[in-house]
Design an enzyme around this catalytic site. Structure first.
Site, short mmCIF file in Angstrom:
data_model
loop_
_atom_site.label_atom_id
_atom_site.label_comp_id
_atom_site.label_asym_id
_atom_site.label_seq_id
_atom_site.Cartn_x
_atom_site.Cartn_y
_atom_site.Cartn_z
N GLY A 8 13.70 19.60 11.46
CA GLY A 8 12.97 18.87 12.49
C GLY A 8 13.94 18.14 13.39
O GLY A 8 13.63 17.07 13.94
N GLN A 12 11.69 13.49 17.45
CA GLN A 12 12.05 12.13 17.86
C GLN A 12 13.09 11.50 16.93
O GLN A 12 14.11 10.98 17.37
CB GLN A 12 10.80 11.25 17.90
CG GLN A 12 11.06 9.84 18.39
CD GLN A 12 9.89 8.89 18.16
OE1 GLN A 12 9.12 9.08 17.22
NE2 GLN A 12 9.75 7.90 19.00
N ASP A 34 15.64 23.51 13.21
CA ASP A 34 14.29 23.39 13.73
C ASP A 34 13.75 24.80 13.92
O ASP A 34 14.48 25.79 13.78
CB ASP A 34 14.27 22.61 15.05
CG ASP A 34 12.99 21.79 15.23
OD1 ASP A 34 11.90 22.39 15.14
OD2 ASP A 34 13.07 20.57 15.43
N TYR A 144 -3.30 13.59 9.03
CA TYR A 144 -1.89 13.20 8.94
C TYR A 144 -1.70 12.17 7.84
O TYR A 144 -0.82 12.30 6.98
CB TYR A 144 -1.44 12.66 10.28
CG TYR A 144 -0.03 12.12 10.32
CD1 TYR A 144 1.07 12.96 10.15
CD2 TYR A 144 0.21 10.76 10.56
CE1 TYR A 144 2.36 12.47 10.21
CE2 TYR A 144 1.51 10.26 10.61
CZ TYR A 144 2.57 11.12 10.44
OH TYR A 144 3.86 10.63 10.49
N LYS A 148 0.25 12.39 4.23
CA LYS A 148 1.32 11.46 3.85
C LYS A 148 1.05 10.81 2.50
O LYS A 148 1.96 10.65 1.69
CB LYS A 148 1.49 10.40 4.94
CG LYS A 148 2.10 10.92 6.22
CD LYS A 148 3.46 11.59 5.98
CE LYS A 148 4.14 12.03 7.25
NZ LYS A 148 5.43 12.73 7.00
#
Length: 326
Positions: A8, A12, A34, A144, A148
């Site tokens: 990844g 960000q 990635d 999401y 998690k």
């Protein structure tokens, strides 16, 4: 010598983590990865990896004799609500592939330290909103957040059952000037700076008083690396640590921006992300992280705003268009 794989790396967190790790361990020892065909940020070593491809993960880990993996690939909160099955598959199967890789390499005498990010999205509407404790009610309302919470339990399971050295942080909203918003509910706190520097009135998708925990990227990177460098026997949490930076709402952020850019204006147009934000904490109790590995944030709101306004890049074409529109 550490050999580090960051999955990844075009995202960000990944984009800045690769730079920080390369500065510390040498660029040759940090492999950015990635699903995209090339590094978007000029990483010296780059591999195309789909985290859902376990065979490819194993091959790259063997090729570079990887000792640490940072698994950052995920679909975030707002984006995940548009494609919940895709989000679940990527977020859960990606983590499982990494945990299995670490388990298998551990059996083979090639231990693999794993970092995986959790999020404040793992909390929910019945979680205490103020100074949210390390251990508390967790009833996430997004796919999401559900992924998690499930991921946290998997991390602790693999540590307890197989001895996998996995470490995690429940990230607050992360603010950065180096990469664009990535589909999260806290993205307003990045987009607002782009609008301000373009001379635009910012349409905020959250209500003015929606306070959320945030962290500036330098603090987030420092927390991540500090946790990974901590001696294993000092860590009491193998699910995910609460880590706090600072808390503020859109009105407070806009006020500080306006103090630095007179004339900046904001208006409020809440959308579906407001309901998500309303289910999340307003501040975090990170006492355990402070006790276990010495976590301490360094960036306050004024520092954050000044640095963002100084460093956010607005393309000349975009700036010219905004000027004409004004």
């Amino acid at each position: 010598m550490e050999r580090i794989l960051v999955i990844g790396a075009n995202g960000q967190i990944g984009s800045e983590l690769v730079d920080a790790l390369a500065a510390q361990h040498g660029a040759d020892n940090v492999i950015a990865a990635d699903i995209s065909p090339a590094s978007l940020y000029g990483a010296k070593r780059y591999e195309v990896i789909d985290v859902l491809n376990a065979d490819r993960l194993a091959a790259v880990a063997e090729q570079y004799q990887i000792t640490q993996v940072y698994q950052l690939a995920a679909l975030l909160s707002a984006t995940g609500e548009q494609a919940p099955l895709k989000a679940w598959t990527l977020n859960m199967d990606g983590l499982l592939n990494i945990l299995e890789l670490a388990r298998i390499r551990g059996v083979a005498g090639k231990p693999l330290k794993v970092f995986w990010p959790s999020s404040i999205a793992a909390f929910g509407p019945n979680t205490p909103a103020q100074n949210t404790p390390q251990y508390t009610v967790m009833d996430p309302s997004t796919i999401y957040g559900i992924s998690k919470l499930a991921g946290e339990r998997l991390c602790e399971y693999y540590f307890q059952k197989y001895g996998v050295d996995v470490r995690s942080i429940r990230y607050p909203g992360i603010i950065s000037y180096k990469s664009p918003p990535g589909g999260g509910t806290t993205d307003y706190a990045i987009a607002i700076f782009h609008a301000a520097l373009r001379g635009e009135n910012y349409p905020c998708f959250l209500e003015a008083e929606t306070t959320l925990p945030m962290i500036y990227m330098p603090d987030a990177i420092r927390a991540t690396i500090s946790l990974m460098e901590c001696a294993a026997d000092k860590l009491s949490i193998r699910s995910s640590y609460n880590v706090a930076g600072l808390s503020f709402n859109p009105r407070e952020l806009a006020l500080v921006i306006e103090q630095n850019l007179p004339g900046f204006a904001i208006h409020y147009a809440p959308d579906s992300r407001q309901a998500i934000a309303a289910s999340w904490p307003q501040s975090l109790d990170d006492t355990v992280a402070r006790q276990d590995w010495g976590w301490q944030p360094q960036v306050d709101l004024q520092h954050l705003v000044t640095d963002m306004l100084k460093n956010v890049q607005i393309s000349p074409a975009t700036a010219a268009t905004a000027s004409k529109a004004a």
